[in-house]
Design a protein around this motif. Structure first.
Motif, PDB file in Angstrom:
ATOM      1  N   ARG A 128      -6.100   1.189  10.111  1.00 14.27           N
ATOM      2  CA  ARG A 128      -7.153   0.764  11.225  1.00 14.27           C
ATOM      3  C   ARG A 128      -8.647   0.971  10.521  1.00 14.27           C
ATOM      4  O   ARG A 128      -8.710   1.619   9.403  1.00 14.27           O
TER       5      ARG A 128
ATOM      6  N   VAL B  11     -13.510   4.198   1.961  1.00 15.18           N
ATOM      7  CA  VAL B  11     -12.795   5.519   2.058  1.00 15.18           C
ATOM      8  C   VAL B  11     -11.155   5.273   1.853  1.00 15.18           C
ATOM      9  O   VAL B  11     -10.637   4.638   2.619  1.00 15.18           O
ATOM     10  N   PRO B  12     -10.705   5.804   0.638  1.00 18.74           N
ATOM     11  CA  PRO B  12      -9.241   5.528   0.665  1.00 18.74           C
ATOM     12  C   PRO B  12      -8.480   6.104   1.979  1.00 18.74           C
ATOM     13  O   PRO B  12      -8.672   7.201   2.400  1.00 18.74           O
ATOM     14  N   SER B  13      -7.476   5.268   2.372  1.00 16.17           N
ATOM     15  CA  SER B  13      -7.031   5.419   3.420  1.00 16.17           C
ATOM     16  C   SER B  13      -5.431   4.897   3.655  1.00 16.17           C
ATOM     17  O   SER B  13      -5.160   3.730   3.255  1.00 16.17           O
ATOM     18  N   TYR B  14      -4.639   5.625   4.475  1.00 17.03           N
ATOM     19  CA  TYR B  14      -3.410   5.046   4.935  1.00 17.03           C
ATOM     20  C   TYR B  14      -3.693   4.752   6.256  1.00 17.03           C
ATOM     21  O   TYR B  14      -2.317   4.653   6.920  1.00 17.03           O
ATOM     22  N   GLY B  15      -4.756   4.881   6.843  1.00 19.38           N
ATOM     23  CA  GLY B  15      -4.986   4.966   8.516  1.00 19.38           C
ATOM     24  C   GLY B  15      -4.368   3.731   9.158  1.00 19.38           C
ATOM     25  O   GLY B  15      -3.843   3.551  10.190  1.00 19.38           O
TER      26      GLY B  15
ATOM     27  N   SER C 179      -4.712   3.143  -2.345  1.00 18.48           N
ATOM     28  CA  SER C 179      -4.684   2.424  -1.028  1.00 18.48           C
ATOM     29  C   SER C 179      -6.029   2.579  -0.184  1.00 18.48           C
ATOM     30  O   SER C 179      -6.627   3.756   0.277  1.00 18.48           O
ATOM     31  N   TYR C 180      -6.190   1.461   0.159  1.00 19.66           N
ATOM     32  CA  TYR C 180      -7.565   1.182   0.987  1.00 19.66           C
ATOM     33  C   TYR C 180      -7.084   0.649   2.403  1.00 19.66           C
ATOM     34  O   TYR C 180      -6.213  -0.334   2.355  1.00 19.66           O
TER      35      TYR C 180
ATOM     36  N   GLY D  64       0.814  -1.398  -0.055  1.00 25.21           N
ATOM     37  CA  GLY D  64      -0.095   0.039   0.081  1.00 25.21           C
ATOM     38  C   GLY D  64       0.736   1.143   0.030  1.00 25.21           C
ATOM     39  O   GLY D  64       0.296   2.445  -0.148  1.00 25.21           O
ATOM     40  N   HIS D  65       2.233   1.173   0.219  1.00 24.57           N
ATOM     41  CA  HIS D  65       2.910   2.445   0.232  1.00 24.57           C
ATOM     42  C   HIS D  65       3.816   2.650  -1.139  1.00 24.57           C
ATOM     43  O   HIS D  65       4.544   3.506  -1.002  1.00 24.57           O
TER      44      HIS D  65
END
Ligand SMILES: Cc1cc2nc3c(=O)[nH]c(=O)nc-3n(C[C@H](O)[C@H](O)[C@H](O)COP(=O)(O)OP(=O)(O)OC[C@H]3O[C@@H](n4cnc5c(N)ncnc54)[C@H](O)[C@@H]3O)c2cc1C
Ligand SMILES: [Zn+2]
Lengths: 88, 417
Positions: B308, B302-306, B257-258, B240-241
């Motif tokens: 969590r 929601v697209p995310s790098y979170g 990235s999801y 994802g990175h």
């Protein structure tokens, strides 16, 4: 549940919203010849930024299309701008 | 340093209260130059390093990991291994992987607990049964195993499923891939790490790659938290990175990235001895050897790098699970987590050159790259060693997004990836 802001309805549950695409992409001018790379850039390539992002979202109940600014790492929601006026 | 693992060594160590085990890999400082640098110490990066050494004799290799090895998606996934794809290109790729998994524990002297307990995808109407038959035929023609189960056969395999007359999605049958199953995720990362290390590969953890060194348009190394490291070739296996890394050299990728979430329940007595996925609820479940139910579902929207998960998807997955197996409704969850997955437009991975000399890519595995770790490593090693494609990796080149020759498994196999 996260709250997103619809410029028309106000703050609403995230489930009511749909991610459309990254903001700022312009459809190739099809009155001219568009190269394969031109189409691929438009259709496939993503900035996919880690951090501050600008994206086009829709609010499904009212069909509003708008630009949402948020942070893709912290998930903070920053601002929503209606697409009905000029968007920069 | 390299200790062979066996029933005998386990017995011997038992007599010494297990005090004689040595660490499975070294903790070296980076050298200034390597033949090959691999960014990302997940399964794909570590397997690549191992196959570079084993298949190509290239051992002057570093795997550079920003956190701890296997701490990305590899250590966060629900461990399903299968090759139930629709297109021949995909079956070639994932079938290579299943075959490598079948021999892995023996080949590399580490028990990865590969358990071919079967992978079942349910069908809930007569039209779905027809599509299931089509899928089974495609898989067989492409050279992997698949069976069509009718309702009675499915009921025998998964008696705890929801067969009540008021079920929202009554079962008509299912697709079974018997050779599918699960493996232990950490063990896969550790097994490749140990084998690569013993072949001379340096695994450098806690060392983030910050930028690439580019000279005359060619990638010749990386700048890291621990300084500059040079290499003949650089391979990116950062899941994802990947987009975030490659934008440093102005390369954009067709990836979003999801977050993908997973859940584990409290341990139970055995209730299910296979993997079941229901496309209509989007949820799937298997049971680990410790008794915990391992539960997964679709992507957060929601697209995310979170790294969590969000609540709507948790609710969707849990209600899906309970619709599939109502008797689990009182079971408590122990843990929930998320990983950052790299989703491509056709749900197929990207393998090959980036367009910049010296810089290569292994990414886009999205929600389904654990099963592909042996093949991804095998093929990426071949790409890094030769600078060109292996026959099996060729269709997965980045160029397909320009030619339009996509391998659209999202539409083809109709299964989540
Ligand atoms: C919840 C969940 C369930 C899943 N279930 C399944 C499943 O059942 N079956 C299946 O086949 N697949 C599944 N997957 C997908 C699978 O986990 C991934 O496709 C696979 O693990 C990818 O492996 P990788 O080595 O490419 O990535 P990762 O394991 O994520 O490794 C990439 C590594 O790169 C490192 N990295 C990133 N940036 C840098 C940098 N700048 N410098 C140094 N290092 C860096 C990261 O720290 C990370 O360790 C699931 C994923 C998730 C999240
Ligand atoms: Zn609205």
């Amino acid at each position: 549940m996260q709250i997103f802001i619809c410029p028309f309805c106000g703050p609403r549950d995230e489930r009511e919203f749909h991610f459309e695409r990254e903001a700022g992409k312009i459809r190739p001018d099809t009155t001219k010849l568009v190269s394969d790379i031109g189409w691929s850039d438009y259709l496939n390539e993503q900035r996919n930024t880690k951090g501050a992002v600008r994206e086009v979202w829709s609010h499904l109940p009212c069909h509003e299309l708008f630009v949402m600014e948020r942070n893709s790492l912290t998930m903070d929601v920053i601002y929503s701008t209606s697409r009905r006026g000029p968007v920069t | 340093m390299f200790q062979r693992y066996s029933a005998f060594s386990l017995f011997q160590q038992g007599l010494r209260s297990h005090r004689g085990w040595t660490s499975a890999w070294r903790t070296p400082l980076p050298k200034s130059t390597y033949d090959v640098i691999i960014i990302g110490g997940g399964g794909h990066g570590l397997a690549t390093a191992y196959y570079l050494a084993r298949n190509h004799g290239i051992t002057n290799v570093a795997v550079i990991e920003k956190n701890w090895l296997g701490g990305g998606n590899t250590g966060r996934n629900t461990t399903v291994v299968r090759s139930n794809y629709f297109y021949p290109e995909s079956v070639d790729l994932y079938e290579l992987s299943v075959k490598l998994y079948e021999k892995l524990s023996r080949d590399i002297n580490f028990n990865v607990m590969f358990s071919q307990r079967g992978m079942i995808v349910t069908a809930h109407s007569e039209p779905e049964m027809e599509m299931a038959a089509r899928q089974v035929n495609a898989m067989r023609i492409n050279g992997t195993d698949a069976e069509l189960l009718d309702e009675a056969q499915f009921r025998k395999k998964v008696p705890i499923f929801n067969f009540r007359p008021d079920a929202r999605f009554p079962v008509h049958g299912a697709i079974l891939q018997k050779r599918g199953g699960t493996a232990r995720h950490d063990a896969v990362a550790w097994a490749y790490a140990r084998a690569a290390d013993s072949a001379g590969v340096d695994i450098i953890q806690n060392c983030e790659v910050e930028d690439f060194i580019v000279e005359n348009g060619k990638c010749v190394g990386v700048n890291t938290k621990l300084g500059e490291i040079r290499a003949g070739a650089v391979g990116v296996a950062a899941a994802g990175h990947s987009s975030d890394l490659l934008q440093k050299v102005d390369i954009t990728l067709p990836l979003n990235s999801y977050t993908l979430q997973a859940f584990v329940s409290e341990p139970l007595k055995p209730v299910i001895d296979t993997v079941v996925y229901c496309p209509l609820t989007g949820a799937y479940v298997s049971q680990s050897d410790k008794g915990g139910l391992v539960i997964g579902g679709g992507l957060d929207r929601v697209p995310s790098y979170g790294q969590r998960g969000n609540l709507p998807m948790q609710e969707a997955v849990m209600s899906g699970l309970i619709e599939m197996v109502p008797l689990l409704s009182k079971v408590k969850l122990l843990r929930q987590w998320g990983g950052t997955v790299d989703v491509s437009p056709d749900s197929s991975p990207i393998l090959g050159p980036t367009g910049m000399e010296g810089l290569y890519l292994n990414c886009g595995w999205g929600t389904g790259g654990f099963k592909a770790i042996p093949a991804g490593g095998y093929l990426f090693a071949s790409i890094l060693a030769t600078g060109g494609h292996h026959d099996i990796s060729k269709p997965f080149d980045l160029g397909r997004f320009i030619t339009g020759k996509l391998i659209d498994e999202a539409a083809g196999a109709g299964i989540a990836h």
